[in-house]
Structures are given as structure tokens and as C-alpha cells.
Write a protein that holds these residues in place. Structure first.
Motif, PDB file in Angstrom:
ATOM      1  N   GLU A 142       0.843  -1.196   0.000  1.00 43.49           N
ATOM      2  CA  GLU A 142       0.000   0.000   0.000  1.00 43.49           C
ATOM      3  C   GLU A 142       0.877   1.244   0.000  1.00 43.49           C
ATOM      4  N   PHE A 143       0.529   2.231  -0.804  1.00 47.06           N
ATOM      5  CA  PHE A 143       1.290   3.480  -0.797  1.00 47.06           C
ATOM      6  C   PHE A 143       0.442   4.605  -0.233  1.00 47.06           C
ATOM      7  N   GLU A 177      -2.980   8.301  -7.951  1.00 49.03           N
ATOM      8  CA  GLU A 177      -2.057   7.538  -8.778  1.00 49.03           C
ATOM      9  C   GLU A 177      -1.402   6.421  -7.961  1.00 49.03           C
ATOM     10  N   LEU A 178      -1.026   6.781  -6.727  1.00 51.47           N
ATOM     11  CA  LEU A 178      -0.406   5.779  -5.850  1.00 51.47           C
ATOM     12  C   LEU A 178      -1.348   4.596  -5.663  1.00 51.47           C
ATOM     13  N   TYR A 184      -2.374  -2.361  -8.821  1.00 47.67           N
ATOM     14  CA  TYR A 184      -1.648  -3.116  -9.825  1.00 47.67           C
ATOM     15  C   TYR A 184      -0.692  -4.124  -9.198  1.00 47.67           C
ATOM     16  N   LEU A 185       0.082  -3.611  -8.244  1.00 44.37           N
ATOM     17  CA  LEU A 185       1.087  -4.471  -7.613  1.00 44.37           C
ATOM     18  C   LEU A 185       0.447  -5.573  -6.781  1.00 44.37           C
ATOM     19  N   ASN A 186      -0.630  -5.236  -6.107  1.00 38.13           N
ATOM     20  CA  ASN A 186      -1.302  -6.258  -5.311  1.00 38.13           C
ATOM     21  C   ASN A 186      -1.763  -7.420  -6.171  1.00 38.13           C
ATOM     22  N   ASP A 187      -2.235  -7.098  -7.355  1.00 40.19           N
ATOM     23  CA  ASP A 187      -2.648  -8.167  -8.262  1.00 40.19           C
ATOM     24  C   ASP A 187      -1.454  -9.016  -8.673  1.00 40.19           C
ATOM     25  N   LEU A 215       2.933   3.548 -16.143  1.00 44.16           N
ATOM     26  CA  LEU A 215       2.259   3.143 -14.907  1.00 44.16           C
ATOM     27  C   LEU A 215       3.041   2.031 -14.237  1.00 44.16           C
ATOM     28  N   LEU A 216       3.244   1.009 -14.984  1.00 43.53           N
ATOM     29  CA  LEU A 216       3.935  -0.144 -14.458  1.00 43.53           C
ATOM     30  C   LEU A 216       5.327   0.246 -13.993  1.00 43.53           C
TER      31      LEU A 216
END
Lengths: 347, 347
Positions: A142-143, A177-178, A184-187, A215-216
Motif C-alpha cells: 500500500e502506498f 495515482e499511488l 496493480y502491484l497487489n494483483d 504506470l507499471l
DNA sequence: CTTGGCACTCGATAGGGGCGAGTGCTAAAA
DNA sequence: TTTTAGCACTCGCCCCTATCGAGTGCCAAG
């Protein structure tokens, strides 16, 4: 090792010396042993046996006219070859479980409580090493936007440990955006260990160079930063330090200072506990065996704890070499199993 | 209070006794004072003055033929009326700032580091009380699904402190749903203090009863649960405990045990630090003034720290009443200001 | 091989004497 | 009136010595 003490009687005498010494903390003489412990022989005979044991390096005399004290080797032999490890009594087990009532709502709290349980049941210091992040499975990342160009990352491991890092980024990124990066990263990263996550990130970043998907790319960069700091940390909870003050062998301040310094420093103890993480079951380090030099008269009894198949950390008891192993070994063993079970049930 | 010590000379003598006592830790005699400290009078005169000071309760004699030792009252008068508090030297300040190099990436780390800085510069124990969540502004709330019916809540305060709670819910809620609640609550609750958040939640729940909006209602229920546990916690970082072992007055083990017990217990110290949170600037508790009964010979020097207008917590130094106040008071003061600034800059 | 006896060792404890730092008091000096 | 020198006195500290007793090793007898 077992062959070291031949006769049944020698063994009985060694055991008797150690039990008396553990109880009283002073050198024990032949008479005391002959009287108690139902060896039906005279003190003189005991003395002969003791002299033999001394020659083997299992006992020693502080000075000529004193009784005997077990050496480290003596304790080692006792633990390996003589002591029969018993189960903790039902009553004790019940009482330990009861200590955890009142519900523990954070893993950190659970671990800390465990260090207290260990200390209060052993009358020594209890320690619990928290899971090293690098070996645990990532549950969530989480950010959080803090202020311009400052971002906090929060990592939650499968076992429920929460870590956070704050760092600066070159250009500001909005919370929206965070959040996107986070999703994305969690997925992408769920259910990998952090070490796997790290590898995966590198891999993806390579691809990314080609694809220019910003994004990535930003997400990867962020998490990369977050991981660098967090991955190798490991915390140590220590309970019941003051119990150690009651041990007569630490009346001498110098000895005391060394131990408390180690508690403050922590890293040495962490290293030791780390070592015993890979072993299965209860591990015992007697005095200089721990190689925490300058810790001659201190013993560790440790055991790893786990959640499911995953070994998470280590817990244990720290006390003088003269501690009641027959009680503390089962205590550590049971506590480790209980903690494992509780972690499993919750997370 | 100031009137207590009339003459300029009395004051000089009191100061001299205290300085010598702080330096040496042993009762100080009239000769020693007459020699050093450039009072151009004979030991006999000093003795007369000392006798007067003793009558006032500022000094006392451990036994007839010993020198004098300051009483708590004597120290109090010295600190309030005699000691001129100086700035910390440039060199010291520079060195303190340097201690923080190497970048601190978590508030927790920053606070812990601060306790170490305090201890190493004072040669005593340093303490830092973490912000109480209830008074800090909520930055972010986050829910993480752990396993069926188990949810973790993560709270991030404005100051960058992260708290987490795990609790059970009646029916399972998927991570997607939890995310939705989180987004909703973040919009609603940002930039309120946790106490305000609590009030707001109650308010909304009342409305909710009427509207039957189940999204909102569940979100509220969740956060309600999370808050209950977290809001009053406050942690204490302690650095340099072992420094205290060097103080000759604690050679006696009993005294030592009391302090270390307080360190282990923590709650008493937390209460004390909590008190001085509302005061502005440096606070000093000498011996029994702290009302930590059974802590006769221990002093506290504390100061609140803040971020912006918001007072966050307290930090300080714990040592024997016989500590170098002239150095430690500016140290605590400076460190509190520096920490405040660092928190402000980062969060 | 075991045991009782015995001389011996040595740390711990207690008592006594001397030392010295520091005092309070007094009487003289300022 | 204040300061000072002188002096007797107090008392903790340290060192020395004597005593005590737990425990040993060894030897000779069982």
C-alpha cells in the motif's frame, strides 16, 4: 558423547550434582549427595566418583576445599544423555493458554505477550524474534502520500506483520495515482515471498524498459525502493529482563552489564536466534557454545515457531547456565507450538 | 523559592557543593570548596554557611563526620534559582545532527534513534514517548482481508505513525468490498483527529440507521471496531539503559532492580511523560517529585516535541538525581526541537 | 571396591586497630 | 559582628588476624 559417562552410578552422581547445583547455586559436596538422592553409598565413594567426573571434565572445583560445580560439558552431557524431557503438566499448559486470554489483536502484541509468558514461567528472560520479512509471503502493499514527494509504503505479510518505510521520490505523485500502482502491484505480487517479489520485480522491469508503460514502470520503481529497506529487518521482543537480576550469579555487576548490553544491542542475540531457526525443535546453547563471547555463564533454550509449513521465527529463554532445563525445555517447546497454532488460526 | 537562599555567598556555596557532588558522587567537605571555586574564605567560614544551608534543608550529612550532599530541595533551588541554562555548544549540536545521518526511513526508527541520541549524549537513559493516536490527525485508513472473517485495519497518522489491529467480523467481506469501504472512509475522515473521527462516526451511524445504506453502514462498523483498540495506545522507546549501570549510586542492586522494573513495566513512566506533555519547554522531576514512589534517587528531564502546532509526545532523560543538569537540560531542549523539526520536514 | 577416619585447605565471617576526612566549637583576630 | 585558626572528636573505611566449618584427598581397614 553418551559413552563419556560409563557407569550407571557415575551418571546418577552427575545428575545429582547438577540438580543440587541448579537448585542451590552453590558448589555441592559429597555429603549432600550421599544423603539425598538415595544412592546407597558413603560420601567417600561419592568423592571418588566425583574425582573421576572431574578428570573427564564434567565437574570442577572452584577451589580445593569446595564442592563441585558442573562444567559446560557436564551440563551438555546431562542434557543430551541423562535428562529425560517430560511433557509440561496439564496444569501448566492450561495456565499458559490462559495467559493469552483477553484477546490479542495484533501479531506484534501476540509476540510480545509470548515473550512475557516465557519469562514469567521460566523466571528468566523470554525472547521472541519476529519473522524476517524476506521469507514471508506478501499479503498486501500500500502506498500513502505524505507530502510533496514523500511516500510511505506499507507492507503486510501473510503472517500479519506490518512494516512501513518512508522515502522521497523525484517527482510528486498524487494519492490517486499511488492507489492505482498499489492495485496493480497487489494483483501481480500476492502470495509471493518477498524474495520472490524482488526477483519478479527485476524481471518485470526488464520487460518494461522495452514497453515504456509508465504506470507499471513507476509502480515497480516505488516498490523496489520500499523493499530495499524492509526486507532484512527483524525485531526482537524481550520480556522479563529483571528476572535475571534475581540470579545470584549475576550479583556481580560486570556480568550483568554484559547481558544487558547484549539486550540493548540485540543484533548478537538476533544472530543466534536466526541460526536456530533452521533447526527443528528445541535448541540449547550452553555458555560459550553460543559464541556470544563474553557470555560465559549464559544459556539459551530456543525453538522455531511456524505458521503452516512456513517457519517464521524463533523464540526462547535466556538465563544463567544454571537454569532449570528440565522445566524450561518443555516450556519453550510447548510455547513455540502454541504460538504456531495461534498464528495459524488467525492468519 | 528564590528567597530561600539569601546571601550571594550562600548561593555560591550551594552551587559549589552541588557541582562537586555531581562531579564526584561523594559527600563534599568544606576544604574542597574553599580550595576550588575561588570563594576567598576559609574552610571554617564555609562550614558555617553549610550549617545554615543544612538548617534550611538544602544540604544534609549522611553521618556526623562526613561532608555534605544536596537534598532534593537543594537541587530544586539550584535548578530554579541558580543554574543559568546555557545553549548547547555548536559542536554538540552539530554532532547530534550528525547522529541522524544515514537517513531514517520510518518515524518509529526516528523516535528510537532519538532515544539513543539522548542516552549517548547524556550518559544516562533516554526515553521517547510515541504520539498517542487519539490526538493525532488521521491520514489514512486501510482494510486488509486476512482470512475468512478476519480483517486487519491499518491506520496512518499525519505524523507517519502506523498502527494496526486485527479483528473478527461476523460475515466475510471480500477484499474488493473492503477497498470500497476504505476509499469511502478516507474521503470522509481525512484530516480529522482520531477523537474527531470517533465522534463523526457516531454521528454518521445515527443518520445511517435511517438511510439503510449498507455500504456506509458496514464501513462505519468496521472502523468503529478498529478505533476501539488503537486509540489510547502509546509506546515508549528506551535507549541506553545500561548507561545507568555505571552510576555508582546504583551499585546497590535493589535500587537498580526498581528502575529496570519500571522500564519493563513502562506504564508508570508513560504516565509521567504524559503529564509533562501539556507543559511547555523542559520539565524536571527530581527524585520523589516524580511520585513514582520507590524511585527516590532518580530524576527525569523531559520536554514535549511537536509537529507544527500539534504536540505529539514527550522525550527525556532518566538518570540519578545526581546528574549533570547543566548539560542535560539544554540537551533535552535541543533534541526536542530538532526532532520536532525533522518530523515537520518529513510529514 | 567401599568405607570410616583424619589431617588439611581455604573461603567466609567477625572483631579490633589505625587512618584520615571532615565536623563543631571556641577563642582570638579583623 | 564576622572571619579564621586551632583543636578535640566522630565515624566510616580498610587492613589485619583469628576463628569456623564445609569439604576435600588419602590411607588403611573392612
Amino acid at each position: 558423547m553418551k559413552g563419556l559417562v560409563r557407569g550407571e552410578r557415575s551418571r546418577r552422581v552427575l545428575e545429582a550434582v547438577i540438580l543440587e547445583y541448579i537448585k542451590g547455586g552453590v558448589p555441592v559436596g559429597s555429603r549432600a549427595i550421599a544423603k539425598r538422592h538415595g544412592l546407597r553409598v558413603s560420601p567417600a565413594t561419592i568423592r571418588n566418583v566425583m574425582a573421576d567426573l572431574e578428570e573427564l571434565g564434567l565437574l570442577y572445583q572452584p577451589h580445593t576445599s569446595a564442592g563441585r560445580v558442573p562444567t559446560e560439558l557436564g551440563l551438555r552431557v546431562y542434557i543430551d544423555a541423562i535428562l529425560k524431557i517430560q511433557q509440561l503438566s496439564i496444569a501448566d499448559r492450561e495456565q499458559i493458554r490462559r495467559s493469552y486470554r483477553g484477546g490479542v489483536s495484533r501479531v506484534e502484541g501476540l509476540l510480545q505477550e509470548t515473550s512475557k509468558v516465557l519469562s514469567s514461567f521460566s523466571k528468566q528472560a523470554g525472547v521472541v524474534l519476529t519473522p524476517r520479512l524476506s521469507h514471508t509471503v506478501l499479503k498486501r502493499i500500500e502506498f500513502v502520500w505524505l507530502r510533496t514527494s514523500m511516500v510511505m509504503t506499507i507492507l503486510v505479510s501473510q503472517a500479519g506483520i506490518v512494516h512501513n518505510t518512508v522515502f522521497e521520490i523525484k517527482e510528486d505523485i498524487s494519492q490517486e495515482e499511488l492507489d492505482k500502482y498499489g492495485r496493480y502491484l497487489n494483483d501481480m505480487l500476492q502470495d509471493l515471498t518477498l524474495n520472490e517479489v524482488k526477483a519478479r520485480l527485476l524481471e518485470e522491469m526488464k520487460k518494461e524498459k522495452v514497453l515504456f508503460d509508465s504506470l507499471l514502470s513507476k509502480a515497480l520503481e516505488l516498490s523496489q525502493k520500499a523493499l530495499q529497506e524492509n526486507i532484512e529487518n527483524s525485531e526482537l521482543y524481550i520480556g522479563g529482563r529483571t528476572n535475571l537480576l534475581d540470579n545470584p550469579e549475576f550479583a556481580d555487576v560486570e556480568q550483568m552489564r554484559r547481558i544487558f548490553n547484549a539486550f540493548e544491542e540485540k543484533s548478537k542475540i538476533i544472530d543466534l536466534l536466526d541460526k536456530s531457526m533452521s533447526a527443528r525443535g528445541v535448541n540449547i546453547f550452553i555458555g560459550s557454545e553460543s559464541e556470544l563471547l563474553d557470555m560465559e555463564s549464559v544459556s539459551f533454550v530456543t525453538s522455531p515457531y511456524a505458521s503452516g509449513d512456513e517457519v517464521l521465527g524463533t523464540l526462547g529463554v535466556i538465563g544463567p547456565t544454571r537454569m532449570d532445563y528440565s522445566r524450561i525445555i518443555p516450556l519453550v517447546d510447548y510455547t513455540a507450538k502454541l504460538l504456531s497454532k495461534m498464528l495459524e488460526d488467525t492468519f
